[in-house]
Design a protein around this motif. Structure first.
Motif, PDB file in Angstrom:
ATOM      1  N   GLN A   4      37.865   6.968 -23.111  1.00 56.81           N
ATOM      2  CA  GLN A   4      37.797   6.885 -24.575  1.00 56.81           C
ATOM      3  C   GLN A   4      39.108   7.356 -25.213  1.00 56.81           C
ATOM      4  OE1 GLN A   4      34.425   8.790 -26.365  1.00 56.81           O
ATOM      5  NE2 GLN A   4      35.206   8.521 -28.432  1.00 56.81           N
ATOM      6  N   GLU A   5      39.681   8.441 -24.713  1.00 59.83           N
ATOM      7  CA  GLU A   5      40.954   8.944 -25.251  1.00 59.83           C
ATOM      8  C   GLU A   5      42.082   7.935 -25.024  1.00 59.83           C
ATOM      9  OE1 GLU A   5      40.449  13.761 -24.816  1.00 59.83           O
ATOM     10  OE2 GLU A   5      40.828  12.584 -23.003  1.00 59.83           O
ATOM     11  N   ILE A   6      42.070   7.270 -23.874  1.00 55.32           N
ATOM     12  CA  ILE A   6      43.072   6.244 -23.586  1.00 55.32           C
ATOM     13  C   ILE A   6      42.931   5.096 -24.575  1.00 55.32           C
ATOM     14  CG2 ILE A   6      43.779   4.477 -21.915  1.00 55.32           C
ATOM     15  CD1 ILE A   6      43.067   6.549 -19.712  1.00 55.32           C
ATOM     16  N   GLN A   7      41.698   4.650 -24.805  1.00 60.75           N
ATOM     17  CA  GLN A   7      41.460   3.557 -25.748  1.00 60.75           C
ATOM     18  C   GLN A   7      41.897   3.931 -27.161  1.00 60.75           C
ATOM     19  OE1 GLN A   7      40.767   0.478 -24.798  1.00 60.75           O
ATOM     20  NE2 GLN A   7      40.783   1.322 -22.741  1.00 60.75           N
ATOM     21  N   GLU A   8      41.631   5.170 -27.571  1.00 53.17           N
ATOM     22  CA  GLU A   8      42.049   5.628 -28.901  1.00 53.17           C
ATOM     23  C   GLU A   8      43.561   5.620 -29.038  1.00 53.17           C
ATOM     24  OE1 GLU A   8      40.195   9.400 -29.826  1.00 53.17           O
ATOM     25  OE2 GLU A   8      38.195   8.531 -29.568  1.00 53.17           O
ATOM     26  N   LYS A   9      44.262   6.072 -27.990  1.00 50.01           N
ATOM     27  CA  LYS A   9      45.728   6.036 -28.021  1.00 50.01           C
ATOM     28  C   LYS A   9      46.234   4.605 -28.165  1.00 50.01           C
ATOM     29  CE  LYS A   9      48.093   9.811 -25.977  1.00 50.01           C
ATOM     30  NZ  LYS A   9      49.137  10.245 -25.174  1.00 50.01           N
ATOM     31  N   LEU A  10      45.616   3.700 -27.425  1.00 52.86           N
ATOM     32  CA  LEU A  10      46.032   2.301 -27.490  1.00 52.86           C
ATOM     33  C   LEU A  10      45.753   1.706 -28.870  1.00 52.86           C
ATOM     34  CD1 LEU A  10      44.901   1.022 -23.978  1.00 52.86           C
ATOM     35  CD2 LEU A  10      47.248   1.230 -24.814  1.00 52.86           C
ATOM     36  N   LEU A  11      44.602   1.990 -29.423  1.00 47.95           N
ATOM     37  CA  LEU A  11      44.245   1.451 -30.744  1.00 47.95           C
ATOM     38  C   LEU A  11      45.111   2.024 -31.861  1.00 47.95           C
ATOM     39  CD1 LEU A  11      40.346   1.366 -30.524  1.00 47.95           C
ATOM     40  CD2 LEU A  11      41.910  -0.582 -30.571  1.00 47.95           C
ATOM     41  N   LEU A  16      55.231   5.471 -27.721  1.00 49.21           N
ATOM     42  CA  LEU A  16      56.380   4.553 -27.766  1.00 49.21           C
ATOM     43  C   LEU A  16      56.232   3.458 -26.712  1.00 49.21           C
ATOM     44  CD1 LEU A  16      59.563   6.818 -28.034  1.00 49.21           C
ATOM     45  CD2 LEU A  16      58.697   5.201 -29.726  1.00 49.21           C
ATOM     46  N   PHE A  17      55.766   3.876 -25.552  1.00 47.59           N
ATOM     47  CA  PHE A  17      55.713   2.954 -24.423  1.00 47.59           C
ATOM     48  C   PHE A  17      54.462   3.242 -23.616  1.00 47.59           C
ATOM     49  CE2 PHE A  17      56.711   1.873 -19.998  1.00 47.59           C
ATOM     50  CZ  PHE A  17      57.130   0.558 -20.139  1.00 47.59           C
ATOM     51  N   TYR A  18      53.851   2.182 -23.128  1.00 50.53           N
ATOM     52  CA  TYR A  18      52.654   2.272 -22.291  1.00 50.53           C
ATOM     53  C   TYR A  18      52.837   1.331 -21.114  1.00 50.53           C
ATOM     54  CZ  TYR A  18      47.829   1.237 -20.852  1.00 50.53           C
ATOM     55  OH  TYR A  18      46.679   1.042 -20.142  1.00 50.53           O
ATOM     56  N   TYR A  19      52.420   1.799 -19.941  1.00 53.69           N
ATOM     57  CA  TYR A  19      52.459   0.974 -18.734  1.00 53.69           C
ATOM     58  C   TYR A  19      51.158   1.202 -17.980  1.00 53.69           C
ATOM     59  CZ  TYR A  19      53.778  -0.822 -14.155  1.00 53.69           C
ATOM     60  OH  TYR A  19      53.806  -1.526 -12.985  1.00 53.69           O
ATOM     61  N   SER A  20      50.559   0.118 -17.524  1.00 54.63           N
ATOM     62  CA  SER A  20      49.308   0.217 -16.779  1.00 54.63           C
ATOM     63  C   SER A  20      49.387  -0.638 -15.532  1.00 54.63           C
ATOM     64  CB  SER A  20      48.153  -0.264 -17.669  1.00 54.63           C
ATOM     65  OG  SER A  20      46.952  -0.335 -16.921  1.00 54.63           O
ATOM     66  N   TYR A  21      48.886  -0.083 -14.437  1.00 53.38           N
ATOM     67  CA  TYR A  21      48.814  -0.809 -13.173  1.00 53.38           C
ATOM     68  C   TYR A  21      47.406  -0.635 -12.607  1.00 53.38           C
ATOM     69  CZ  TYR A  21      49.329  -1.913  -8.242  1.00 53.38           C
ATOM     70  OH  TYR A  21      49.156  -2.451  -6.993  1.00 53.38           O
ATOM     71  N   GLN A  22      46.731  -1.744 -12.366  1.00 57.20           N
ATOM     72  CA  GLN A  22      45.415  -1.752 -11.728  1.00 57.20           C
ATOM     73  C   GLN A  22      45.564  -2.501 -10.412  1.00 57.20           C
ATOM     74  OE1 GLN A  22      42.662  -0.230 -12.848  1.00 57.20           O
ATOM     75  NE2 GLN A  22      43.791   0.472 -14.628  1.00 57.20           N
ATOM     76  N   PRO A  23      45.315  -1.830  -9.285  1.00 63.90           N
ATOM     77  CA  PRO A  23      45.516  -2.502  -8.002  1.00 63.90           C
ATOM     78  C   PRO A  23      44.443  -3.551  -7.729  1.00 63.90           C
ATOM     79  CG  PRO A  23      44.539  -0.364  -7.641  1.00 63.90           C
ATOM     80  CD  PRO A  23      44.824  -0.468  -9.116  1.00 63.90           C
ATOM     81  N   GLY A  24      44.847  -4.589  -7.024  1.00 65.54           N
ATOM     82  CA  GLY A  24      43.895  -5.566  -6.507  1.00 65.54           C
ATOM     83  C   GLY A  24      43.446  -5.062  -5.149  1.00 65.54           C
ATOM     84  N   PHE A  25      43.223  -5.962  -4.229  1.00 68.40           N
ATOM     85  CA  PHE A  25      42.851  -5.567  -2.885  1.00 68.40           C
ATOM     86  C   PHE A  25      44.127  -5.323  -2.090  1.00 68.40           C
ATOM     87  CE2 PHE A  25      38.892  -8.153  -3.769  1.00 68.40           C
ATOM     88  CZ  PHE A  25      38.165  -7.038  -4.125  1.00 68.40           C
ATOM     89  N   VAL A  26      44.664  -4.137  -2.238  1.00 68.35           N
ATOM     90  CA  VAL A  26      45.885  -3.729  -1.550  1.00 68.35           C
ATOM     91  C   VAL A  26      45.601  -2.416  -0.829  1.00 68.35           C
ATOM     92  CG1 VAL A  26      47.445  -4.881  -3.171  1.00 68.35           C
ATOM     93  CG2 VAL A  26      46.731  -2.542  -3.618  1.00 68.35           C
ATOM     94  N   PRO A  27      46.363  -2.100   0.196  1.00 65.09           N
ATOM     95  CA  PRO A  27      46.102  -0.861   0.939  1.00 65.09           C
ATOM     96  C   PRO A  27      46.199   0.408   0.089  1.00 65.09           C
ATOM     97  CG  PRO A  27      47.562  -2.287   2.183  1.00 65.09           C
ATOM     98  CD  PRO A  27      47.392  -2.915   0.833  1.00 65.09           C
ATOM     99  N   LYS A  28      47.056   0.408  -0.916  1.00 65.96           N
ATOM    100  CA  LYS A  28      47.230   1.589  -1.764  1.00 65.96           C
ATOM    101  C   LYS A  28      46.385   1.423  -3.025  1.00 65.96           C
ATOM    102  CE  LYS A  28      50.815   4.167  -4.177  1.00 65.96           C
ATOM    103  NZ  LYS A  28      52.238   4.189  -4.486  1.00 65.96           N
ATOM    104  N   LEU A  29      45.201   2.006  -3.009  1.00 64.34           N
ATOM    105  CA  LEU A  29      44.264   1.874  -4.130  1.00 64.34           C
ATOM    106  C   LEU A  29      44.549   2.973  -5.148  1.00 64.34           C
ATOM    107  CD1 LEU A  29      40.983   1.216  -2.129  1.00 64.34           C
ATOM    108  CD2 LEU A  29      42.403  -0.443  -3.335  1.00 64.34           C
ATOM    109  N   CYS A  30      45.524   2.726  -6.018  1.00 64.17           N
ATOM    110  CA  CYS A  30      45.914   3.732  -7.008  1.00 64.17           C
ATOM    111  C   CYS A  30      46.189   3.056  -8.347  1.00 64.17           C
ATOM    112  CB  CYS A  30      47.163   4.474  -6.535  1.00 64.17           C
ATOM    113  SG  CYS A  30      47.718   5.757  -7.670  1.00 64.17           S
ATOM    114  N   SER A 133      55.261  -4.145 -32.380  1.00 67.84           N
ATOM    115  CA  SER A 133      54.654  -3.773 -31.107  1.00 67.84           C
ATOM    116  C   SER A 133      54.638  -5.007 -30.212  1.00 67.84           C
ATOM    117  CB  SER A 133      53.232  -3.270 -31.349  1.00 67.84           C
ATOM    118  OG  SER A 133      52.647  -2.868 -30.145  1.00 67.84           O
ATOM    119  N   TYR A 134      55.123  -4.842 -28.982  1.00 67.48           N
ATOM    120  CA  TYR A 134      55.199  -5.942 -28.037  1.00 67.48           C
ATOM    121  C   TYR A 134      54.374  -5.605 -26.804  1.00 67.48           C
ATOM    122  CZ  TYR A 134      59.273  -7.304 -30.794  1.00 67.48           C
ATOM    123  OH  TYR A 134      60.121  -7.661 -31.807  1.00 67.48           O
TER     124      TYR A 134
END
Length: 180
Positions: A4-11, A16-30, A133-134
């Motif tokens: 919820q706090e993450i969503q509030e920050k995004l909204l 200044l900058f946000y980066y998100s990485y969601q792993p697929g089926f890869v050995p490093k699940l992070c 915002s881009y």
């Protein structure tokens, strides 16, 4: 920092900058979520599992759905870091913020299928510049060859610095948790 706090920050564009990485089926699940504030401080949320993907596959074959879900839940970890962003990233971001920034609406290669396969990792970034915002989808279908202006190349350099730093941080921290 919870979902919820993450969503509030995004909204609220409270960064200044946000980066998100969601792993697929890869050995490093992070999974990684990085926020950089106006003061060039960062908040990093790392979600990972103490077991690698091969262990999940082995467990899935021998256990019920409920046992697998409990196994996954019990091996999930979250780390939260907050500090000043490293100097190279700080410098690159500062230069981008001082300059004119023009990013295209999309950098997706139209020759790719319009649907993203389920097992693919997802990467995205948002930069809040005085010009606007881009949001840039850096995942499946992203074609960095479409980034040809100076500001686009500087933005890509920032992404490369962030990804390299996050990879080193996550590798260094996860080695204390992951079972071999």
């Amino acid at each position: 920092m919870n979902h919820q706090e993450i969503q509030e920050k995004l909204l609220n564009n409270d960064f200044l900058f946000y980066y998100s990485y969601q792993p697929g089926f890869v050995p490093k699940l992070c999974a990684l979520k990085l926020f950089i504030s106006q003061e060039l401080d960062f908040d990093l949320i790392m979600n990972f599992h103490e077991k690698n993907i091969n262990e999940f596959t082995r467990i899935q074959a021998n256990k019920s759905k409920e046992e697998v879900e409990n196994y996954i839940k019990n091996n999930r970890r979250e780390l939260y870091l907050s500090s000043k962003i490293p100097r190279p990233i700080r410098n690159e971001l500062s230069e981008i913020l001082k300059s004119s920034l023009e990013l295209k609406e999309t950098y997706i290669d139209n020759s790719k299928n319009e649907y993203t396969p389920e097992a693919v990792s997802h990467k995205t970034s948002i930069i809040n510049h005085e010009q606007g915002s881009y949001s840039v989808d850096l995942g499946y279908g992203f074609n960095k060859k479409l980034m040809d202006t100076i500001s686009e190349k500087n933005f890509m350099n920032l992404i490369n610095l962030v990804e390299h730093w996050l990879e080193k941080i996550s590798d260094d921290l996860m080695k204390y948790y992951i079972e071999e």
